[in-house]
Design an enzyme around this catalytic site. Structure first.
Site, PDB file in Angstrom:
ATOM      1  N   PHE A  29      47.522  42.773  36.486  1.00 56.97           N
ATOM      2  CA  PHE A  29      47.505  44.204  36.787  1.00 56.97           C
ATOM      3  C   PHE A  29      48.908  44.763  36.631  1.00 56.97           C
ATOM      4  CE2 PHE A  29      48.019  47.974  39.386  1.00 56.97           C
ATOM      5  CZ  PHE A  29      46.925  48.731  38.998  1.00 56.97           C
TER       6      PHE A  29
ATOM      7  N   ASP B 199      56.812  41.136  36.021  1.00 60.93           N
ATOM      8  CA  ASP B 199      56.399  42.239  36.892  1.00 60.93           C
ATOM      9  C   ASP B 199      56.441  41.731  38.330  1.00 60.93           C
ATOM     10  OD1 ASP B 199      55.041  44.093  38.417  1.00 60.93           O
ATOM     11  OD2 ASP B 199      53.353  44.326  37.025  1.00 60.93           O
TER      12      ASP B 199
ATOM     13  N   LYS C  20      57.065  49.172  44.600  1.00 63.62           N
ATOM     14  CA  LYS C  20      56.468  49.003  45.929  1.00 63.62           C
ATOM     15  C   LYS C  20      57.469  48.878  47.088  1.00 63.62           C
ATOM     16  CE  LYS C  20      51.749  47.984  44.851  1.00 63.62           C
ATOM     17  NZ  LYS C  20      51.328  47.489  43.555  1.00 63.62           N
TER      18      LYS C  20
END
Ligand SMILES: *Cc1c(COP(=O)(O)O)cnc(C)c1O
Length: 403
Positions: free
Chosen positions: A139, A226, A255
């Protein structure tokens, strides 16, 4: 008090676009690892806004710093120098051992920049149709390019055509990677999450990470990682790949970096640090003074309070309890993760547990249909972790006992 039944408020937002299946509560405020909804019911937060609220809620040193910044300047734009960018970049370079940083505001934006970097890396050496290796169940975000890199057909459905230029391989299989790229001169980069988050808490093994690092060096590919979810101390190291002792060429962060203030970053090593030149990339909000202050203060507090060690130790404690209490349960397929990024895979879809946990006063998530995901703030105490387990374990046992 927890006496009042949670009121259903999901139908009260007729003008907000219907893009989320929401838990029927609305949070009004928080303190540490605890949050309260608009009806006054309290919850223990084991999700941290999806790995965002690193320092929990209303942190006594973060909030005054942000208040101070608000009175000075919130946004100035990238026509001008932003001193906070240099401050935060210096810190990220120190922690990663890499060399230069580009700032943006979200995870997908960071990944979009990674993909552009990788493509330009190829074009700069004469590759007209650069290809990037990505992974099953990955993702990377919801923009057209990052969605194309994402390994989930359900999320892609309805948004085709996908962006070309990706080669997809399975996790932890170095032979499959070699085979998928054999004799292909257009490969420019390999791109993955060290521990897949949305895909179900799927870790890349250390030996695999080292083998990919070696292959990338040998073939002159960029190793791009990532770390949007697994980074920022969540696993007990600043960045999860550091457990394998490797260094990427490019890394995406977001995040947890700003403890709740929107922020993203692309960190590049020497091989990728000078690919972007003036005019190649940019974003209006990226690197704004408020976000930079949030990042600088988050990292400062994490260091001052030893939150990396704490995350590693608390994570080990939680894992030990989960292994002991659920490890041999026939309905539990696997317990995975590192530090405070933990997945419990059940033998059946368990989305129903999200609302049940909320009713019991616990915020969790379920990902990849059947994986309970715990991502608490890194400031969670052991007493709070035990409270979290005390709420969760009976719910899981009850759920698995149902037909
Ligand atoms: C959340 C996430 C993203 C996307 O971040 P947004 O801020 O939602 O765009 C990308 N990659 C990973 C690994 C993520 O967990």
């Amino acid at each position: 008090m927890n006496a009042a039944a949670p009121q259903l408020i999901e139908a009260s937002s007729p003008h907000v676009m219907n893009t989320y299946g929401r838990v029927p509560i609305a949070l009004s405020h928080g303190q540490g690892c605890r949050v309260w909804d608009i009806n006054g019911k309290s919850y223990l937060d084991a999700l941290a806004g999806i790995a965002v609220n690193t320092l929990g809620h209303n942190h006594p040193r973060l909030v005054p710093a942000l208040q101070d910044q608000l009175t000075k300047i919130i946004h100035s734009c990238n026509y001008y120098h932003v001193p906070g960018q240099e401050q935060l970049a210096t810190k990220l370079v120190e922690l990663s051992g890499m060399s230069n940083v580009f700032f943006c505001s979200t995870g997908l934006e960071a990944n979009e920049a990674v993909l552009k970097l990788a493509r330009k890396f190829g074009h700069d050496k004469g590759i007209e149709n650069p290809q990037i290796v990505v992974y099953e169940r990955a993702f990377h975000g919801r923009s057209i390019a990052t969605l194309s890199a994402t390994g989930n057909e359900k999320l892609q459905k309805g948004f085709g055509p996908m962006v070309p230029g990706f080669i997809r391989v399975p996790l932890n299989d170095i032979e499959a990677l070699k085979k998928a790229t054999a004799g292909n001169p257009n490969v420019v980069a390999v791109f993955f999450e060290t521990i897949q988050g949305e895909g179900g808490i799927n870790p890349m093994r250390a030996e695999y990470l080292r083998a990919v690092r070696e292959l990338c060096t040998e073939r002159d590919w960029l190793l791009c990682i990532d770390e949007v979810q697994s980074g920022m101390g969540r696993t007990g190291k600043w960045f999860a790949h550091q457990w394998a002792g490797i260094k990427p060429d490019v890394m995406a962060l977001a995040k947890g970096l700003g403890s709740g203030v929107p922020i993203g970053a692309v960190v590049a090593g020497p091989k990728a640090a000078n690919i972007f030149q003036p005019g190649n990339h940019g974003t209006t909000f990226g690197g704004n003074p408020l976000a930079m202050r949030a990042g600088v203060e988050t990292l400062r507090i994490m260091e001052e309070d030893g939150l990396l060690d704490h995350a590693a130790k608390l994570g080990a404690h939680v894992r030990a309890v989960l292994d002991r209490e659920l490890g041999s349960h026939p309905g539990v397929k696997d317990i995975r993760g590192q530090g405070l990024m933990i997945g419990i895979e059940l033998s059946k879809p368990c989305g129903a547990l999200i609302n049940r946990a909320a009713e019991a006063g616990l915020l969790i998530s379920v990902t990849a249909d059947s994986v309970i995901r715990l991502l608490p703030p890194l400031i969670m105490t052991q007493a709070e972790a035990d409270e979290m387990l005390g709420l969760l374990l009976p719910l899981v046992r009850q759920f698995l006992a149902e037909a």
